[in-house]
Design an enzyme around this catalytic site. Structure first.
Site, mmCIF file in Angstrom:
data_model
loop_
_atom_site.group_PDB
_atom_site.id
_atom_site.type_symbol
_atom_site.label_atom_id
_atom_site.label_comp_id
_atom_site.label_asym_id
_atom_site.label_seq_id
_atom_site.Cartn_x
_atom_site.Cartn_y
_atom_site.Cartn_z
ATOM 1 N N ASN A 183 3.518 15.821 23.240
ATOM 2 C CA ASN A 183 3.875 16.074 21.836
ATOM 3 C C ASN A 183 4.722 17.333 21.682
ATOM 4 O OD1 ASN A 183 2.423 13.807 21.116
ATOM 5 N ND2 ASN A 183 0.549 14.961 20.679
ATOM 6 N N ILE B 115 0.943 21.078 15.306
ATOM 7 C CA ILE B 115 0.699 20.390 16.583
ATOM 8 C C ILE B 115 -0.800 20.428 16.833
ATOM 9 C CG2 ILE B 115 1.134 20.418 19.057
ATOM 10 C CD1 ILE B 115 3.833 21.501 18.540
ATOM 11 N N TYR C 196 -9.252 3.249 13.774
ATOM 12 C CA TYR C 196 -8.033 2.426 13.757
ATOM 13 C C TYR C 196 -7.974 1.503 14.968
ATOM 14 C CZ TYR C 196 -3.152 1.240 14.821
ATOM 15 O OH TYR C 196 -2.009 0.561 15.173
ATOM 16 N N HIS D 239 -9.325 12.844 19.854
ATOM 17 C CA HIS D 239 -7.888 12.685 20.159
ATOM 18 C C HIS D 239 -7.657 12.115 21.566
ATOM 19 C CE1 HIS D 239 -3.755 14.918 19.684
ATOM 20 N NE2 HIS D 239 -3.622 13.624 19.892
ATOM 21 N N THR E 126 -1.682 -2.920 19.328
ATOM 22 C CA THR E 126 -1.295 -1.590 19.818
ATOM 23 C C THR E 126 -1.893 -1.291 21.190
ATOM 24 O OG1 THR E 126 -1.734 0.759 19.405
ATOM 25 C CG2 THR E 126 -3.247 -0.773 18.398
ATOM 26 N N ASP E 127 -1.229 -0.408 21.937
ATOM 27 C CA ASP E 127 -1.790 0.025 23.224
ATOM 28 C C ASP E 127 -3.073 0.836 23.028
ATOM 29 O OD1 ASP E 127 -0.609 2.318 22.157
ATOM 30 O OD2 ASP E 127 0.551 2.819 23.950
ATOM 31 N N GLU E 128 -3.302 1.311 21.797
ATOM 32 C CA GLU E 128 -4.464 2.189 21.571
ATOM 33 C C GLU E 128 -5.792 1.458 21.753
ATOM 34 O OE1 GLU E 128 -4.030 4.917 18.274
ATOM 35 O OE2 GLU E 128 -1.852 4.762 18.364
ATOM 36 N N THR F 54 0.872 -1.181 0.000
ATOM 37 C CA THR F 54 0.000 0.000 0.000
ATOM 38 C C THR F 54 0.909 1.231 0.000
ATOM 39 O OG1 THR F 54 -0.039 0.247 2.402
ATOM 40 C CG2 THR F 54 -1.677 -1.261 1.429
ATOM 41 N N SER G 54 -10.543 -1.206 14.986
ATOM 42 C CA SER G 54 -10.263 -2.326 14.060
ATOM 43 C C SER G 54 -9.186 -3.247 14.639
ATOM 44 C CB SER G 54 -9.863 -1.800 12.676
ATOM 45 O OG SER G 54 -8.598 -1.153 12.711
ATOM 46 N N LYS G 55 -8.198 -2.666 15.319
ATOM 47 C CA LYS G 55 -7.151 -3.507 15.936
ATOM 48 C C LYS G 55 -7.741 -4.307 17.106
ATOM 49 C CE LYS G 55 -3.282 -3.563 15.118
ATOM 50 N NZ LYS G 55 -2.476 -4.374 14.131
HETATM 51 P P1 NAD Z 1 2.948 0.699 8.289
HETATM 52 O O1 NAD Z 1 1.717 1.413 7.812
HETATM 53 O O2 NAD Z 1 4.265 1.379 8.156
HETATM 54 O O3 NAD Z 1 3.067 -0.709 7.534
HETATM 55 C C1 NAD Z 1 1.957 -1.518 7.262
HETATM 56 C C2 NAD Z 1 2.347 -2.507 6.165
HETATM 57 O O4 NAD Z 1 1.222 -3.377 5.929
HETATM 58 C C3 NAD Z 1 2.686 -1.845 4.829
HETATM 59 O O5 NAD Z 1 3.864 -2.390 4.305
HETATM 60 C C4 NAD Z 1 1.480 -2.185 3.940
HETATM 61 O O6 NAD Z 1 1.815 -2.271 2.564
HETATM 62 C C5 NAD Z 1 1.055 -3.522 4.520
HETATM 63 N N1 NAD Z 1 -0.361 -3.819 4.249
HETATM 64 C C6 NAD Z 1 -1.434 -3.012 4.484
HETATM 65 N N2 NAD Z 1 -2.572 -3.628 4.100
HETATM 66 C C7 NAD Z 1 -2.206 -4.870 3.645
HETATM 67 C C8 NAD Z 1 -2.938 -5.986 3.141
HETATM 68 N N3 NAD Z 1 -4.277 -5.952 3.040
HETATM 69 N N4 NAD Z 1 -2.245 -7.096 2.787
HETATM 70 C C9 NAD Z 1 -0.900 -7.132 2.893
HETATM 71 N N5 NAD Z 1 -0.146 -6.106 3.352
HETATM 72 C C10 NAD Z 1 -0.804 -4.987 3.731
HETATM 73 O O7 NAD Z 1 2.641 0.302 9.796
HETATM 74 P P2 NAD Z 1 3.645 0.086 11.019
HETATM 75 O O8 NAD Z 1 3.750 1.353 11.767
HETATM 76 O O9 NAD Z 1 4.866 -0.609 10.532
HETATM 77 O O10 NAD Z 1 2.778 -0.911 11.923
HETATM 78 C C11 NAD Z 1 2.892 -2.317 11.757
HETATM 79 C C12 NAD Z 1 1.976 -3.010 12.743
HETATM 80 O O11 NAD Z 1 2.327 -2.658 14.071
HETATM 81 C C13 NAD Z 1 0.500 -2.645 12.578
HETATM 82 O O12 NAD Z 1 -0.270 -3.813 12.773
HETATM 83 C C14 NAD Z 1 0.258 -1.631 13.692
HETATM 84 O O13 NAD Z 1 -1.094 -1.660 14.114
HETATM 85 C C15 NAD Z 1 1.194 -2.162 14.757
HETATM 86 N N6 NAD Z 1 1.683 -1.148 15.711
HETATM 87 C C16 NAD Z 1 2.265 0.002 15.241
HETATM 88 C C17 NAD Z 1 2.742 0.937 16.156
HETATM 89 C C18 NAD Z 1 3.422 2.208 15.685
HETATM 90 O O14 NAD Z 1 3.760 3.063 16.508
HETATM 91 N N7 NAD Z 1 3.684 2.388 14.400
HETATM 92 C C19 NAD Z 1 2.615 0.705 17.541
HETATM 93 C C20 NAD Z 1 2.017 -0.492 17.973
HETATM 94 C C21 NAD Z 1 1.558 -1.409 17.039
HETATM 95 P P1 TYD Z 2 0.751 9.725 15.438
HETATM 96 O O1 TYD Z 2 2.195 9.696 15.080
HETATM 97 O O2 TYD Z 2 -0.255 9.902 14.344
HETATM 98 O O3 TYD Z 2 0.466 8.416 16.307
HETATM 99 P P2 TYD Z 2 -0.851 7.987 17.177
HETATM 100 O O4 TYD Z 2 -1.981 8.856 16.793
HETATM 101 O O5 TYD Z 2 -1.066 6.562 16.735
HETATM 102 O O6 TYD Z 2 -0.455 8.118 18.605
HETATM 103 O O7 TYD Z 2 0.522 10.914 16.480
HETATM 104 C C1 TYD Z 2 1.265 10.977 17.695
HETATM 105 C C2 TYD Z 2 0.745 12.170 18.477
HETATM 106 O O8 TYD Z 2 1.097 13.379 17.761
HETATM 107 C C3 TYD Z 2 -0.764 12.210 18.581
HETATM 108 O O9 TYD Z 2 -1.117 12.759 19.863
HETATM 109 C C4 TYD Z 2 -1.215 13.152 17.473
HETATM 110 C C5 TYD Z 2 -0.061 14.133 17.389
HETATM 111 N N1 TYD Z 2 0.237 14.695 16.056
HETATM 112 C C6 TYD Z 2 0.390 16.083 15.908
HETATM 113 O O10 TYD Z 2 0.256 16.857 16.877
HETATM 114 N N2 TYD Z 2 0.719 16.567 14.679
HETATM 115 C C7 TYD Z 2 0.879 15.755 13.578
HETATM 116 O O11 TYD Z 2 1.152 16.269 12.459
HETATM 117 C C8 TYD Z 2 0.711 14.339 13.744
HETATM 118 C C9 TYD Z 2 0.862 13.416 12.573
HETATM 119 C C10 TYD Z 2 0.397 13.866 15.011
#
Ligand code: NAD
Ligand code: TYD
Length: 347
Positions: free
Chosen positions: A253, A210, A154, A287, A129-131, A36, A157-158
């Site tokens: 933030n 922000i 989001y 938020h 995720t912790d969310e 994606t 769905s998780k």
């Molecule tokens: P990301 O968006 O960078 O990567 C997601 C990947 O999934 C991409 O490579 C995308 O191409 C692939 N993908 C999406 N839909 C798909 C499908 N239908 N089939 C196959 N591949 C598909 O996300 P990320 O930040 O690397 O997060 C990875 C995982 O970790 C997620 O499940 C997210 O919920 C979880 N997670 C992320 C964070 C964070 O801070 N980023 C924290 C806790 C948990």
């Molecule tokens: P984000 O990186 O989108 O992660 P998550 O919403 O999953 O925690 O956002 C982290 C925090 O930063 C969140 O409180 C939203 C805030 N934020 C901003 O203030 N400005 C921005 O441009 C973005 C992307 C996030």
């Protein structure tokens, strides 16, 4: 050990694959990713030649494809990361979150049930995720016993995916594990999340948006520490269990944005301090105020702890983005445009 990693071309997935291949030569990784907007093979270029690594382009929701991968590659375990991962995008368009995060996870579980069979000792690790726990007030932390209270499409769905994973353990005896990790940062994070948005906007002289008053708190972990925790859970976790992962690095933030500005002032000074670009913009709908993880279970039961502290690892991350402008240009050249630019504008 043949491991299927879903979403391996994304931020955490690509770092996890690099971590595992460095760590143990006996791991053979199959990466299933549909590429994606947030999945980029650019993030895995250095691994392409590895004999322990295979990329398969495809969707986790494709039953025939997933079943054939499980059989043909004799998969011993799955680390499931593929997802739609950005809260702002889930507000803009939740449907893809339902399809990939809920139905896609359900499809993987069904394939596992059919190919591995009920009661199999192979492992299905759901990276969550912790969310899913919702928002905290000023005090307290999320434990594995906290109630689910997701607030965004989001996180909902998780949470749904987690429930399905739990049900497949209890009903069909699948060896499942679930992790709930806090906010990750590090190399190869798509420039839509807070830290890369701020770094790149600053370098381009654009405003640093922000949301709200900037006092929302997130608990941060360096992506390699998440990878080491996932490996610990995957290799040592107890089937059916849930593990929270965090590094005790709570930050507002606004504090993070100011820290990034001061690192950039030092590494790449501009005509005026980068903090002058800060702009408080309209808040994100719904938020969540604060996240904080209690990770004492994984410390005690699996002996895991994080290696990196926030300030050092953030500096490394800023340096990586400074070195990786080409990667940033290429991954941003697609159809994705920032949610902020399109939807919020100035307050
Ligand atoms: P990301 O968006 O960078 O990567 C997601 C990947 O999934 C991409 O490579 C995308 O191409 C692939 N993908 C999406 N839909 C798909 C499908 N239908 N089939 C196959 N591949 C598909 O996300 P990320 O930040 O690397 O997060 C990875 C995982 O970790 C997620 O499940 C997210 O919920 C979880 N997670 C992320 C964070 C964070 O801070 N980023 C924290 C806790 C948990
Ligand atoms: P984000 O990186 O989108 O992660 P998550 O919403 O999953 O925690 O956002 C982290 C925090 O930063 C969140 O409180 C939203 C805030 N934020 C901003 O203030 N400005 C921005 O441009 C973005 C992307 C996030």
């Amino acid at each position: 050990m043949n491991i299927l990693i879903t979403g391996g071309a994304g931020f955490i997935g690509s770092n996890l694959i690099r971590f595992l291949l460095d760590k143990d030569k006996s791991y053979n990784i199959i990466n299933l990713d549909s590429l994606t907007y947030s999945g980029n093979l650019e993030s895995l270029r250095d691994l392409e030649a590895s004999s322990n690594y295979t990329f398969v382009k495809g969707d986790i929701d494709d039953k025939a494809l997933v079943s054939s991968i499980l059989k043909e590659h004799s998969i011993d375990g799955i680390m499931h990361l593929a997802a739609e991962s950005h809260v702002d995008r889930s507000i803009l368009g939740p449907e893809e979150f339902v399809r990939t995060n809920i139905h896609g996870t359900f499809n993987l579980l069904e394939c596992v049930r059919e190919v591995w069979g009920e009661g199999s000792d192979k492992i299905f690790l759901n990276v969550s995720t912790d969310e899913v726990y919702g928002s905290l007030g000023a005090e307290g932390k999320f434990t594995e016993l906290s109630s689910y209270a997701p607030n965004s499409p989001y996180s909902a769905s998780k949470a749904s995916a987690d429930h399905m994973v739990r049900a497949y353990h209890h009903t069909f005896g699948i060896n499942t594990l679930i992790t709930h990790c806090s906010n990750n940062y590090g190399p190869y994070q798509f420039p839509e999340k807070l830290i890369p948005v701020i770094i790149l906007n600053a370098l381009e002289g654009r405003t640093l948006p922000i949301y709200g008053d900037g006092k929302n708190v997130r608990d941060w972990i360096y992506v390699d520490d998440h990878s080491s925790a996932l490996e610990a859970v995957f290799t040592k976790g107890k089937a059916g269990e849930v593990y929270n992962i965090g590094a005790d690095e709570e930050m507002e933030n606004i504090e993070i944005v100011k820290l990034i500005c001061s690192i950039l002032d030092e590494l790449k000074p501009a005509a005026s301090p980068y903090s002058e670009l800060i702009e408080f913009v309209k808040d994100r709908p719904g938020h969540d105020k604060r996240y904080a993880i209690d990770s004492s279970k994984i410390h005690k039961e699996l002996g895991w702890s994080p290696d990196r502290n926030f300030e050092d690892a953030l500096r490394d991350t800023v340096e990586w983005y400074l070195r990786s402008v080409d990667w940033c240009d290429r991954v941003r050249s697609g159809e994705y445009r920032s949610y902020y630019a399109d939807n919020y504008g100035k307050r």
